[in-house]
Design a protein around this motif. Structure first.
Motif, mmCIF file in Angstrom:
data_model
loop_
_atom_site.group_PDB
_atom_site.id
_atom_site.type_symbol
_atom_site.label_atom_id
_atom_site.label_comp_id
_atom_site.label_asym_id
_atom_site.label_seq_id
_atom_site.Cartn_x
_atom_site.Cartn_y
_atom_site.Cartn_z
ATOM 1 N N CYS A 156 -34.618 2.411 1.430
ATOM 2 C CA CYS A 156 -35.743 3.152 0.862
ATOM 3 C C CYS A 156 -36.917 3.105 1.824
ATOM 4 O O CYS A 156 -37.175 2.079 2.448
ATOM 5 N N LYS A 158 -40.028 4.424 0.732
ATOM 6 C CA LYS A 158 -41.223 4.795 -0.029
ATOM 7 C C LYS A 158 -42.282 3.689 -0.017
ATOM 8 O O LYS A 158 -43.450 3.968 -0.200
ATOM 9 N N PHE A 159 -41.866 2.462 0.149
ATOM 10 C CA PHE A 159 -42.809 1.344 0.236
ATOM 11 C C PHE A 159 -43.832 1.301 -0.894
ATOM 12 O O PHE A 159 -45.042 1.179 -0.631
ATOM 13 N N CYS A 160 -43.415 1.421 -2.122
ATOM 14 C CA CYS A 160 -44.325 1.172 -3.243
ATOM 15 C C CYS A 160 -44.849 -0.255 -3.036
ATOM 16 O O CYS A 160 -44.083 -1.141 -2.628
ATOM 17 N N TYR A 162 -45.557 -2.823 -4.707
ATOM 18 C CA TYR A 162 -45.044 -4.003 -5.434
ATOM 19 C C TYR A 162 -43.598 -4.333 -5.061
ATOM 20 O O TYR A 162 -43.064 -5.351 -5.475
ATOM 21 N N CYS A 163 -42.951 -3.486 -4.257
ATOM 22 C CA CYS A 163 -41.479 -3.501 -4.235
ATOM 23 C C CYS A 163 -40.882 -4.092 -2.961
ATOM 24 O O CYS A 163 -41.275 -3.766 -1.845
ATOM 25 N N VAL A 165 -37.628 -3.782 -2.172
ATOM 26 C CA VAL A 165 -36.385 -3.084 -1.787
ATOM 27 C C VAL A 165 -36.397 -2.528 -0.349
ATOM 28 O O VAL A 165 -35.405 -2.685 0.374
ATOM 29 N N PRO A 166 -37.495 -1.890 0.115
ATOM 30 C CA PRO A 166 -37.446 -1.377 1.493
ATOM 31 C C PRO A 166 -37.172 -2.489 2.517
ATOM 32 O O PRO A 166 -36.600 -2.235 3.571
ATOM 33 N N GLN A 200 -31.664 4.620 -4.115
ATOM 34 C CA GLN A 200 -32.953 4.141 -4.652
ATOM 35 C C GLN A 200 -33.826 5.317 -5.054
ATOM 36 O O GLN A 200 -34.568 5.240 -6.037
ATOM 37 N N THR A 201 -33.764 6.383 -4.252
ATOM 38 C CA THR A 201 -34.445 7.630 -4.627
ATOM 39 C C THR A 201 -33.409 8.725 -4.361
ATOM 40 O O THR A 201 -33.448 9.417 -3.363
ATOM 41 N N ARG A 277 -47.468 5.126 -5.377
ATOM 42 C CA ARG A 277 -46.286 5.842 -5.847
ATOM 43 C C ARG A 277 -46.223 7.274 -5.300
ATOM 44 O O ARG A 277 -45.193 7.932 -5.382
HETATM 45 FE FE1 SF4 Z 1 -38.387 2.436 -3.103
HETATM 46 FE FE2 SF4 Z 1 -38.088 2.508 -5.740
HETATM 47 FE FE3 SF4 Z 1 -38.975 0.293 -4.561
HETATM 48 FE FE4 SF4 Z 1 -40.557 2.423 -4.675
HETATM 49 S S1 SF4 Z 1 -39.767 1.249 -6.447
HETATM 50 S S2 SF4 Z 1 -40.168 1.156 -2.869
HETATM 51 S S3 SF4 Z 1 -39.096 4.081 -4.477
HETATM 52 S S4 SF4 Z 1 -36.967 1.211 -4.307
#
Ligand code: SF4
Ligand code: SAH
Length: 466
Positions: A156, A158-160, A162-163, A165-166, A200-201, A277
């Motif tokens: 991913c 997007k680098f929200c 709080y996240c 995952v990236p 993820q998206t 977001r």
């Molecule tokens: Fe990526 Fe989803 Fe995490 Fe945002 S919430 S960074 S879109 S995985």
């Protein structure tokens, strides 16, 4: 995604002659597949690892491994906190597991196999260090033999704020459409009726092959006519990429579920901005209007984070308003959990007390449940088409579904992802069946199989059990 990763790793290990056991004490190899999205998930793994501290006293040849997001995130720290761990394998190295387990057993040396950090090389180098791992499918590891996940993207970008995952799953990369189509055909050959495309998206999917650009809409079209596949779903969607072409594909392709999981995260613009977001609540509303006008009766579900940094009562109420307005089929609600290495954790104080987070979480859950129950009640008296998954958890637990039972409680899902329970023959698993709904809860429709009446030769009407 973790369910799919486990399936692939088990498939690879079975190929090497391994078998699964239900009894951890009997295991030569114990692998923990991990999640880092919230702190709680990590705590659970560390306490499980703690419980295995003396396990090797009784099984000196045992290999203990940690795989997945936590492995990529904590790396060596895992060996420090749990010295009895032999291998730590990130999300991009799952293909190496059989070899790493073998090596750990034969030379008792620890190994760490992880990808580059997001700042440790060029985008290409980092992307290449996260390998897509989808070679071996293991039917026995699926939620049901008729349903399978298919990864169409990894990572991913997007680098929200709080996240995690990236960082743990690396840069966004779409898999080639031809690979995906061939995997879907293989799965159909194994008896799979429903595929769920994962990313993820997932609606940001883009890949050019043989000079043609494939977006998710084109990919859906490409796999739609695969013989044997009855239903196609995709998760998770990013609100900004819910484009008209995709919604028209959902409307026009009859095997594609009218179910869209599009997390909003918050109904307040200040929070959405702090979360980075990339959309406003007005844009989210416009997206909902687009969905409702192009795919009427689509079921939309969402995710919300409560108690994010600086979330005032007023900001929280705006999320509640959005839920009232959008009437989501369901929402997954999470208390904000600060994650090391994320922008929110670096720059914003986690200032909402735990009891306030908990109270907001409960209030939001109550509201969502009330809406889900009211909307489910609309189905009472209606017939729905259900893809039968098999005996319900309750039937399995009570032993009612054992042996050659002719009737048991079955569970299945409608086209718009509503769970339905009803009595029926377990052999119906994997088939599409009509069910008449006569009751409901917030999460489940309760019904009975519709008996069709057909004209017999003599003109007499005979009931037929679907
Ligand atoms: Fe990526 Fe989803 Fe995490 Fe945002 S919430 S960074 S879109 S995985
Ligand atoms: N890629 C998906 C979400 C993956 S994580 C998407 O963008 O929608 C699944 C959900 O976990 C997110 O939608 C979010 O609601 C929640 N989540 C992610 N990070 C979180 C955190 N630090 N604290 C609490 N919830 C979080």
């Amino acid at each position: 995604m973790n369910v799919l990763d486990s399936e692939l790793v088990v498939g690879a290990l079975r190929n090497e002659g391994y078998e699964l056991t239900d009894d951890i004490k009997q295991a030569d190899t114990v692998l923990f597949n991990t999640c880092s999205v919230r702190e709680h998930a990590e705590h659970k793994i560390y306490s499980q690892l703690g419980r295995m501290k003396f396990s090797k006293r009784y099984r000196p040849n045992q290999v203990i491994g940690v795989m997945g997001c936590m492995a990529q995130k904590d790396q060596k720290k895992i060996f420090e906190r749990a010295p009895h761990v032999d291998i730590v394998v990130g999300t991009g190295q799952l293909g190496e597991i059989p070899e790493l387990v073998d090596q750990a057993r034969s030379n008792r040396r620890r190994s760490l196999a992880v990808s580059l950090g997001r700042r440790d090389g060029s985008r290409n180098q980092v992307a290449q260090s996260f390998e897509s791992y989808d070679p071996l499918r293991d039917p026995e590891m699926r939620p049901s033999p008729f349903q399978a996940y298919v990864r169409i993207m990894i990572g991913c970008d997007k680098f929200c704020t709080y996240c995690v995952v990236p960082t743990t799953r690396g840069p966004e990369q779409s898999r080639p459409p031809s690979h995906i189509a061939s995997e879907v055909r293989t799965l159909a050959g194994q008896g799979v009726k429903e595929v769920t495309l994962l990313g993820q998206t997932v609606n940001s999917y883009k890949h050019t092959e043989d000079g043609q650009l494939y977006r998710l809409s084109e990919l859906l079209e490409l796999i739609h006519d695969t013989d044997g596949i009855e239903r196609i779903k995709f998760v998770t969607n990013y609100p900004r990429d819910m484009t008209v072409d995709l919604l028209e594909a959902v409307r026009d392709l009859k095997k594609v579920s009218r179910y869209l999981h599009v997390p909003a995260q918050s109904g307040c613009n200040e929070m959405l901005k702090a979360m980075k977001r990339g959309y406003t609540v007005e844009e989210y509303r416009e997206m909902m209007e687009r969905i409702n006008s192009i795919v009427p009766r689509a079921a939309v579900s969402s995710d919300f984070i409560v108690g994010f940094c600086g979330e005032t009562d007023e900001a929280f109420e705006k999320s509640m308003d959005l839920i009232r307005e959008c009437r989501f089929k369901n929402s997954f609600i999470f208390k904000y959990s600060a994650r090391p290495g994320t922008k929110a954790d670096d720059m914003m104080p986690d200032d909402i007390p735990e009891d306030v987070k908990r109270e907001r979480n409960n209030r939001m859950l109550d509201l969502q449940n009330m809406i889900s129950e009211e909307d489910n009640a609309e189905f009472i008296g209606e017939q729905v088409e259900v893809l039968v998954e098999g005996p319900s958890k309750q039937a399995i637990k009570s032993g009612e579904a054992d042996g050659d039972a002719l009737k048991t409680q079955l569970v299945g899902r409608t086209d718009c992802d509503r769970i339905v329970v009803f009595e029926g023959n377990p052999r119906l698993a994997g088939s599409l069946t009509n069910v008449e709904v006569h009751d409901c809860t917030a999460t489940t429709l309760i019904g009975s199989i519709v008996t069709r009446e057909v004209q017999h030769g003599s003109g007499e009407l005979l009931p037929i059990l679907s």
